[in-house]
Design an enzyme around this catalytic site. Sequence first.
Site, mmCIF file in Angstrom:
data_model
loop_
_atom_site.group_PDB
_atom_site.id
_atom_site.type_symbol
_atom_site.label_atom_id
_atom_site.label_comp_id
_atom_site.label_asym_id
_atom_site.label_seq_id
_atom_site.Cartn_x
_atom_site.Cartn_y
_atom_site.Cartn_z
ATOM 1 C CB CYS A 1 -0.868 0.025 1.250
ATOM 2 S SG CYS A 1 -1.695 -1.520 1.644
ATOM 3 C CG HIS B 1 -2.221 5.078 -0.848
ATOM 4 N ND1 HIS B 1 -2.945 6.168 -1.287
ATOM 5 C CD2 HIS B 1 -2.692 4.013 -1.537
ATOM 6 C CE1 HIS B 1 -3.830 5.760 -2.184
ATOM 7 N NE2 HIS B 1 -3.703 4.473 -2.367
ATOM 8 N NE ARG C 1 -9.989 1.782 -3.900
ATOM 9 C CZ ARG C 1 -9.744 2.003 -5.177
ATOM 10 N NH1 ARG C 1 -10.237 3.110 -5.742
ATOM 11 N NH2 ARG C 1 -9.062 1.162 -5.929
ATOM 12 C CB CYS D 1 -6.354 -1.156 -3.240
ATOM 13 S SG CYS D 1 -6.193 0.622 -3.357
#
Lengths: 216, 151, 270, 103
Positions: free
Chosen positions: C179, C183, C227, C231
């Site tokens: 992630c 991010h 979501r 991802c």
Amino acid sequence: MHTIQLPAVPALVVTACGIIGCASMPSSSELDQQARAAIKASFRDQGIAKVDRLNQDLGQRACSGPTPPSPEVAQRIEADALAGIRWPESGRYLGDWREGEKLAQNGRGLTWTDTSAAPRDNGASCYNCHQIDKKEISFGTIGPSLWNYGKLRGVRDPGDAAAAPILQYTWGKLWNSKAYAACSNMPRFGHMQLLDEDQLRHLMALLLDPKSPVNQ
Amino acid sequence: MRRRMMLKRGAEVAAALAAAGLWPAGAHAAWAQQAFDAKGFAEALKALGARTPQESKDVTLTGPDIAENGAVVPVACACALPGVKRLVLLVDKNPNTLAAVFDVSDAIEPQFATRVKMAQTSNVYAVALMDDGQALFAQKEIKVTLGGCGG
Amino acid sequence: MRRGLLVRSGAWAMATLLAGAAAQAQKNTADGIAEYRKMLEDGNPADLFEAKGEALWKQKRGPKNASLESCDLGKGPGVVKGAFVELPRYFADTAKVQDLESRLVSCMQALQGFDGAAIAGTPFGRGEQDNVTALATYVAAASRGLRFSLPQGHPEERRLYEVGKRVFYFRGGPYDFSCASCHGEDGKRIRLQDLPNLTKNPGDGVGFAAWPAYRVSNGQMWGMQLRLNDCYRQQRFPYPGFGSEVTVALGVYMGVNAKGAESIAPAIKR
Amino acid sequence: MADPMRIRAQAQGDKAVVRVLMSHEMETGQRKDSAGKTIPAWFIQEVTASLNGSPVLTAQWGTAVSKNPFMQFTIRGAKAGDKVSVSWVDNRGDKRTDEATVA
């Protein structure tokens, strides 16, 4: 009707701990282990995306945290990566930059909604992270801009000896980005068989061919 | 197959009559099949029975310069002149150019907003079809970009 | 000397002009996208799903023919307002930390008699899974404008935060992504898509504070579970189970990091 | 039967600004499903609106109107308490009518 009363006891202990809110948080290494267990238990196969993708190699594991690995570990990752690079046969580094642009635009490949895992069916997703040809306004900024990549590095004729170090570095970076940066965010296109040699040559041409729009 | 052809032929006849204003307005206004099937700005307007359109600053088309995604592009059309019969929205490079037709009456303001799909970057048109048969239009290019990582 | 100066200043001026032009084009793109999003805010199709969710919350359904009006989302049976900005949290009755969607499924099973595991196994957008999304949209809308404040009083809540943090940085799969690859830093973008830095509070209405959201690109309503699911698909990972520990732990990690951020859910997204 | 529309009608002077959200797939007939089969066109073709029963709007839509369509228009001579009703018909003949009171 023989029932075992035993399970009731441990449950009691856990709830007790729940109520009084045990202060002691598990240790960091215990939490690491719990996180890995949670990951193992939470994922399942779907299409071509199998759970073996969760098995980490040295580099993936060492770079799985907010702090970078120790210099020694980083050097080992980079050395292993560099040693594993397969250089193009007969030194042919460049292909067709037009095919390279198509590959750079294509973000498909290797998801569970993709049917084939063969490299020829994969895109390179370059524009997701890089600016490449200035005409494309929809580019990412996770990686540096590659605009004028060859021109900035003085590559006028990719064939002559002066350009060789640049060609080798770029091929190596595409084959296995960890050869030059242990925790690089860039996928290892060659090492993980994401793209084949021809596709890599097309990307090399997009970046280094003086006739490529990137170098105008 | 024959039956579908009959249906299509019948619709075309109705559309032609409607376009020529002969179709009784009270009846359920037949869907302008021919106009909605048309390819390109000129052909769509012709199918709506409009004369050659002129660009006019009295017609306003509102829309973004850039649409992050072509699936939902907010557009609005308006015309302050008296005597507007219909306001029409068209997307030049869509497979079927005509997007929407709004009938104007004195019970309603001659301004409508909706959201359209755009296959690619294209010119978008707002056309006012006037009572006297004139066709006045405003146009604007809306860029459609590839958002996300396309993966 | 004068000529030299002139030439050099000319070149310098040209360079600034060029740099300015590039920056200008870039600014126009970002402004253009912001203007586009502004135009969509009024009339968000998420309202349709919010209305559907409210009807489902009140309607007597399922084998037990009961409504969800006594479902405890953490602030007491039937309390909806404010629940969204305190989830995921620990629930004594299930002895687990749960996020909004997994908690809704628990209520649908306990109160209405639905088979929770079957709902969790239903693909997104189908059957009861579609209803869970509408219910989540309704519950989220009831907390619009409120600020995130996930409880961290229970040890399981604190443990899940730490597990979530490690999951957030876990790199794997053919692309070596985690992630954090996207991010983990400020000011990054994939194509024209701004990427919030989820390792800290990304600000009001950003990241965790914007889902569930209506996605214009496919005209679908997405909860946080979908979501995260998508991802991981684009991260080239295998399939994360609906409501699995990884998804809830990530919810705790992002929710606690978003402490104080104002929720704009249900929002409208690309 | 499709889900209900969301209609917001706000009085502004002697007019009412009406915002409508309709729940509809608006399939263009150009899309293919995961098995590669073309998904047939299915879209709202005609929209009508009325104020206290008398028609004020007629519109015809093609396949280019977005999924879960949004529409905004302004009715003249409307005041708080009036009834606005909106109806749509799609190319399969499905219909939906919903009503709202001008606020």
